[in-house]
Each structure stands twice: as C-alpha cells, then as structure tokens.
Design an enzyme around this catalytic site. Structure first.
Site: not given
Length: 490
Positions: A297, A261
């Site tokens: 994020c 990720e």
C-alpha cells in the site's frame, strides 16, 4: 502455557497437506474446501478448511461471551501469551517464511523480513499489554465541584472483527491480533482466502496458550459468509485492511467503531538537493517501488524529480530497474516474484498498455510471463490514466520532472489517496513544508514512503482510510475511557 502441539506432517513443499480453521480457540478440520495455490507454479500447494456463515456466527457468539473473561485476563497474563507467541514464531520462523513464499509468491528474502516484523509486532504488544494506563482528572474547577475527584481508566471495547488482505498475510494479521490480545479484546479474524496459511499457523500457536475460551477464532470464508463480521451488533469494532470496498463495509457497520486502511498510490519527491547521493536515492526508490513485487500500500508509485536532477536520476533509475531479477520467489537471488493472480496481472498489463497508448514512454520493463511482471518504469504518463490515478499494486513506477518543490507537493496531493509520502531533500524548510502541506498520514523525509516501523502510527486520509495502526495506536481504538467520580464524604 500448554506444550506446543505436534504439527501436521509436511510435504516436500514445506506445507502441511491441510490446515484446520480455529473456532473459539479450537482447531476444526471441517473440510478441505479451500485450495491454496503456489503462486509461482500455479499448482495446489495445500488445502484449508473453509468456514461458512454458521461458523462465523458461532465465532461471534463465542467472542461476545468471552468479553468479561478477556477483560479479567490480567495484563501480565496477556503479556505472557504474547511473549510465548514471540518465542514460538521464532522457533517456526523458516516454516512461516516458506509458507509466505508459497502462498503469496513473496520472494524468500522479503518473506523472512515479514516474519521478523511479525515477531517485532507481538514483542511490542507484549510490552504495551502492561501499559494500558489511565489518568486523573481534576474536577475541582469551580465551587460546585469542590470535593469531587475523577479517575479514568481504559477498558477493552469488546469483541472485534478483523478482515485482512493477501499482501502481508503475517504482519497485517499481527497488527490486529497482537493489540487485541494486549487490550483484552476477543476477536474473530477472516484472513484473505488467497493467503490463509500464515494466519492459521498463528491460530495454531494461539491455541497452545491459556487464552480464555472463545477469545479468538481464525476462519477463512467467502465474503458473503463474512457479512456478520460487519453487521452483527455484538461486534464492537471492525478493523478492515484492503480495497475501497471498506467504505461499503463502514456504511453497513451500524453503531460499531470502524478502522480502515485502504491503500494508496504513494508519491516520492526528489528535490534539487536531495540531501543524499543520487545513487543512494535510486537504491531506496528501487526498493520502495519494487519490493514485495510492488504489492504494498505504501510502495513508491509516483516519482517527482526536480528538473535540475531529473535527467541524472532518470538514467540511474532506468539502469537499476532493468537490473532487477524476476523469477521463482524461493530463489535467494529473486527480487520480484509473481503478483497474486492472473486477474491482477491482467489489470496491471492493461493499465500499462492504456498509459502507453495515451503517450506514456516505457523506460524499463519487459514482457509479462504468466503472473510475473518485470520491474517497470514509465515516464510521461497522462494524469488521467488509471496507472496514475489509482493504486497499481504491482511492480510499476512513474517518473515525472517538476520545476520546483511546491509543484511537487501539489502533484503529490493530486490524488484521492493519502497514506504516506517520501521526500528526499537537504533543505530543512522544504522538509517542514512537506510535513505541513502534504495530505497524508505520514511524511518520510530522507527515505521512501515504503518505510514502516511497527510501533509508529500508520494510516491515511482521504480514500486511504480512517484510524491508525501501530500497536499502541491500535490499542487506543480497541479500548475506551471509563470515568470514575468520587465525592469526598460530607
């Protein structure tokens, strides 16, 4: 479960004077080499034991040897460990929140919210621990396979290595550790050196349980000393959350499974009919862009507003952004605390200046003070600017008008990243079109891309990574199919 151990005496900061690391379930006060700074004051808040390459190798050996014991550690016992952690996290919730506030500079309200998510993630994993189920396979599909039966079960993949970043030091650890316990996988965790304390408190609580020897290690260390977490063939799965260096780790990982990720620069579309009042839309965008001091994020970075509502949205966004309070993260009124360090602040400041030099206009935002960057809103940002193309990872958002919904989708996809996207629309056809066409791991309709619940599949496409977290989906990666074929007696 063992009785909780007496925790180290706390200083006035709320942190212990030092923290050990955990090697094969055991606290090791090897040194106090790693200084952890209070991200607001810049002063040393505590010291942490730092592992070296030898410690990492020992942890990998211990995890590898613990594979059979963890696989044999029955699902009900895994559930009990996870439920014990839920209780202990609840008992130490304010301590965990304060540690997060100090080591990450996270506003205390956000820190408490992250502790809640830590607890949620372990609670979800406790439920999933007894639901790692298989299936039957009908093999009698032709004359030659008559009398054959097939059964599939999920088995633990083996020893795992986890590498986590600084921005969610509790919850991103939880999303690796809790599924591993539920799946029956031993693991070695390297938390971010800037924010190791939360992970070490998690390690302290795990050490109170009856997990098999070698089931876990939590060791802060340098990136060089952590090389074996990527390269050692005894590791069956590497799960990394962080920057684009993850692709390099994948290239070095050999045969092991890898999940990544790696961030994003999330877009949020506001349609001509947003499906909600503009005041509500502004409230959610301001939250999505600036919560956690922008260090998320899936924080809102690019805002595409339909031309029909752009001017009204612009006025409201400008006012709401300028009203956000920046300051001491321990102050209950603070919305934006410091970014993680001066290097991050320098980079964000430099990107803003470059965008403005290229023609961008500042709508809200002021002068940087140390590592504090006020909530910043810009328009007319050039599409080749780093502020537009890359992940800013700070309290900065960009507003841009678009003539129609399809243009908004095209602009959203004009990115190397694809983690999550948000869409405010009252048009069902537009919502479905966004789901069909936006290149991202998730499309959130009626809210910002910053929305996440800890049981949903979470991950991205393109440079945002591969694989999915969310407890059940992480367990899927940490287990593998094993087929049993039985032939009826002749």
């Amino acid at each position: 479960m063992a009785k909780p151990k007496k925790t180290s005496a706390k200083r006035s900061t709320g942190l212990a004077r030092s923290y050990p690391y955990y090697l094969a379930n055991t606290a090791v006060a090897a040194n106090t080499d790693l200084e952890v700074l209070d991200k607001y004051s810049g002063k040393v808040a505590t010291r942490v034991a730092m592992g070296d390459a030898a410690a990492i190798r020992k942890a990998i050996v211990a995890a590898h040897r613990a594979r059979d014991a963890m696989a044999a550690f029955t699902p009900d016992r895994r559930r009990d460990v996870l439920e014990y952690c839920v209780r202990r996290f609840g008992e130490r919730a304010e301590e965990l929140a304060l540690a997060l506030c100090i080591e990450a500079g996270k506003p205390i309200k956000d820190a408490r919210g992250e502790v809640t998510r830590l607890i949620d993630t372990f609670r979800i994993a406790a439920g999933e621990a007894t639901r790692v189920e298989g299936e039957t396979v009908e093999l009698q599909i032709s004359q030659r396979s008559r009398g054959y039966r097939g059964l599939v079960k999920r088995v633990p993949i083996g020893a795992c290595s986890f590498i986590t970043p600084f921005n969610f030091p509790l919850n991103l650890v939880a999303h690796k550790v809790a599924p591993a316990i539920a799946a029956g996988c031993p693991f070695v965790l390297k938390p971010a050196a800037k924010t190791p304390v939360g992970a070490l408190i998690i390690g302290e609580i795990l050490a109170e349980t009856d997990l098999p020897p070698g089931a876990f290690s939590v060791i802060p260390c340098s990136n060089d000393d952590a090389a074996a977490l990527t390269e050692d063939e005894r590791i069956a799965l590497l799960s990394f959350t962080g920057g684009l260096v993850g692709w390099d780790l994948k290239a070095r990982a050999g045969k092991k499974k890898v999940t990544l990720e790696l961030g994003g620069n999330a877009a949020c579309i506001v349609d001509a009919d947003p499906g909600a009042s503009l005041d509500h839309v502004v409230e959610r965008i301001v939250f999505g862009a600036y919560y956690q001091s922008g260090q998320s994020c899936i924080g809102v970075q690019r805002i595409y507003a339909h031309a029909d509502i752009h001017d009204a949205l612009r006025r409201k966004l400008k006012k709401a952004t300028a009203a956000l309070r920046t300051g001491d993260p321990r102050d209950e009124r603070t919305f934006i605390g410091p970014v993680i360090d001066s290097d991050a602040a320098d980079r964000i400041e430099r990107w803003i200046a470059a965008a403005r030099k290229g023609g961008a206009k500042l709508l809200a935002g002021g002068r940087r003070e140390g590592n504090l960057i006020p909530a910043t809103l810009l328009e007319k940002v050039p599409h080749d600017a780093e502020l537009y193309r890359k992940e800013v990872f700070g309290p900065v958002a960009l507003l841009e008008p678009v003539p129609d919904f399809d243009t908004a989708i095209a602009r959203t996809n004009d990115s190397d990243f694809g983690l999550q996207a948000g869409v405010f629309t009252g048009n069902l056809a537009h919502a479905m079109r966004a789901w069909d066409r936006i290149e991202a791991g998730a499309v959130v309709v009626g809210d910002v891309p910053s929305f996440r619940v800890d049981n949903m599949p979470y991950g991205g496409v393109k440079d945002s990574g591969i694989g999915r977290e969310g407890v059940r989906y992480a367990i899927r990666d940490m287990t593998e199919d094993r087929l049993l074929v039985i032939r009826d007696p002749v």
